[in-house]
Design an enzyme around this catalytic site. Structure first.
Site, mmCIF file in Angstrom:
data_model
loop_
_atom_site.group_PDB
_atom_site.id
_atom_site.type_symbol
_atom_site.label_atom_id
_atom_site.label_comp_id
_atom_site.label_asym_id
_atom_site.label_seq_id
_atom_site.Cartn_x
_atom_site.Cartn_y
_atom_site.Cartn_z
ATOM 1 N N GLU A 229 0.809 -1.231 0.000
ATOM 2 C CA GLU A 229 0.000 0.000 0.000
ATOM 3 C C GLU A 229 0.839 1.278 0.000
ATOM 4 O O GLU A 229 1.760 1.434 0.803
ATOM 5 C CB GLU A 229 -0.934 0.010 1.216
ATOM 6 C CG GLU A 229 -1.873 1.216 1.263
ATOM 7 C CD GLU A 229 -2.917 1.119 2.361
ATOM 8 O OE1 GLU A 229 -3.730 2.057 2.480
ATOM 9 O OE2 GLU A 229 -2.929 0.118 3.105
ATOM 10 N N LYS A 245 -8.603 -1.098 1.174
ATOM 11 C CA LYS A 245 -9.612 -1.635 2.079
ATOM 12 C C LYS A 245 -10.372 -2.692 1.303
ATOM 13 O O LYS A 245 -10.961 -2.407 0.263
ATOM 14 C CB LYS A 245 -10.577 -0.551 2.577
ATOM 15 C CG LYS A 245 -10.115 0.124 3.848
ATOM 16 C CD LYS A 245 -10.301 -0.800 5.040
ATOM 17 C CE LYS A 245 -9.521 -0.309 6.253
ATOM 18 N NZ LYS A 245 -8.175 -0.856 6.334
#
Length: 427
Positions: A229, A245
């Site tokens: 990420e 997410k």
């Protein structure tokens, strides 16, 4: 000023391995590796920064350095940097002892990109380029013996029953309207152990091969990070954030893998998690963005990694030419994917219900360059090690929303813990 020299490489993998092994001799090390992932915002294949006479552990000093020196800095902001930005505290248990922030001004930088090693040495060290290159070549032509890692018994800080109880307390806060979402994390750890951080990182990175891998050595503390990420990047006036997410396991075969990907894109709970955090990031970026410049380039796009599928959104904005880099970090930190929404309320509840101080976990590692640009990851899928205290730790988390089932969240945590646990327990 820095002296620049470039040398052509024959084998990308061999050169990267040699460079990483060469870093063992240095007291301060930052290794950033994209593992050959390419996206519109990629900066380089890999980068090594070593050696320093100047370490920064204060945000005011950081801002002053960037204003006056205009040179490279490598390091991190821990999750607890939030306490310097908001009226928040962290009194939970902490054995790792990472400073709140720590950056170093490297004597030597070597960037791997476009088939070359690009040496960027401070003038005082420029006469060492040829000798260092010769040493690196020796590592490349010699098989480095693989050191075995003694298996380590990992313990859980929160056991299953306690996890369920805490997850239900998060749900109570959500049902009362205190928060919409919170990222609930738990620690796995081992005491009185010694590890080889370089070998541990190599094994962890090989399992995942993520786009934002990082290895940091500062003093007696180490980070071995296999992060998928990006937190935030600035290139010129453009700012990019790519929160994750939504997680699903890989399938056993191509057909099952495709079914899982399609199911993830349609999963209402996972999409709701992602959209809430995307909205939070839009709000954070708007604090400094030029009017009307905040855009969502990708919403809930599935990205596939070696162990998991992830939903990733890409949010971009434009800032003024004179925007202060550190101020931009302050306005967006910590990243919404690791807190929840609303951010302040979620962080307060997190502190109440989690057992340990997060420290560098769910903080960020990266660099500032001489031109006002920067790139930072999210410290997840990572092993942290304090060599003096002989303490090794990793943490994992999942987002609790109104649709969460504690059993499913617990299983998601175990899925995310698998790579770190495998590296440490199987040796």
């Amino acid at each position: 000023m820095r002296k620049h020299r470039s040398f052509k490489i024959n084998s990308l993998l061999q050169s990267k391995n040699a460079l990483f092994q060469w870093s063992r001799a240095h007291q301060e090390v930052a290794w950033l590796d994209s593992n050959s992932h390419q996206d519109p915002y990629s900066s380089f294949e890999a980068c090594l920064a070593v050696g320093t006479s100047h370490i920064i552990t204060d945000v005011d000093e950081l801002q002053t350095f960037m204003k006056l020196e205009k040179d490279w800095l490598f390091g991190y902001f821990s999750y607890d940097f939030k306490n310097e930005l908001e009226e928040l505290t962290s009194n939970n248990f902490d054995t790792l002892g990472f400073p709140v922030l720590q950056f170093f001004h490297p004597n030597k930088i070597i960037i791997v990109d476009e088939g070359h090693l690009h040496f960027k040495y401070l003038d005082a060290f420029a006469n060492e380029i040829d000798a260092d290159y010769a040493e690196i070549i020796k590592y490349q032509s010699t098989d480095t013996p693989k050191k075995g890692i003694d298996p380590i018994k990992i313990r859980m800080r929160i056991h299953k029953d306690a996890y369920f109880e805490k997850a239900n307390q998060f749900l109570e806060h959500i049902h009362r309207g205190d928060i919409y979402e919170a990222n609930f994390c738990q620690e796995f750890f081992a005491e009185e152990v010694s590890i080889d951080p370089w070998e541990t990182y190599n094994k962890l990175n090989a399992i995942s091969e993520p786009p934002f891998a990082a290895f940091i050595k500062l003093d007696d503390r180490y980070l071995m990070c296999a992060s998928p990420e990006r937190y935030i990047k600035k290139t010129g006036q453009k700012v990019i954030s790519q929160p994750i997410k939504g997680t699903a396991p890989r399938g056993k075969n191509e057909e099952e893998d495709e079914r899982i990907k399609i199911a993830l894109t349609k999963d209402k709970k996972e999409r709701a998690e992602n959209i809430m955090i995307t909205d939070l990031v839009r709000n954070d970026l708007s604090k400094s963005a030029l009017k009307g410049s905040v855009q969502v380039d990708e919403l809930c796009k599935v990205y596939t990694f070696k162990q998991v599928h992830q939903l990733i959104s890409t949010i971009v904005s434009k800032v003024s030419k004179d925007k202060n880099q550190a101020q931009l970090i302050k306005e967006t930190f910590p990243m919404g994917s690791m807190t929840g929404a609303p951010k302040i309320s979620a962080m307060k509840i997190i502190e109440e219900l989690e057992e340990t101080k997060r420290g560098l976990y769910s903080g960020t590692v990266g660099y500032f360059d001489p031109h006002g640009n920067f790139d930072f990851n999210v410290v997840i899928r990572s092993i942290l090690y304090n060599a003096t205290k002989k303490y090794v730790s990793f943490s994992v988390g999942s987002a609790i929303t109104s649709k969460s089932n504690p059993e499913n969240e617990y299983q998601e945590c175990l899925l995310k813990a698998k790579a770190m646990r495998t590296v440490l327990e199987e040796g």
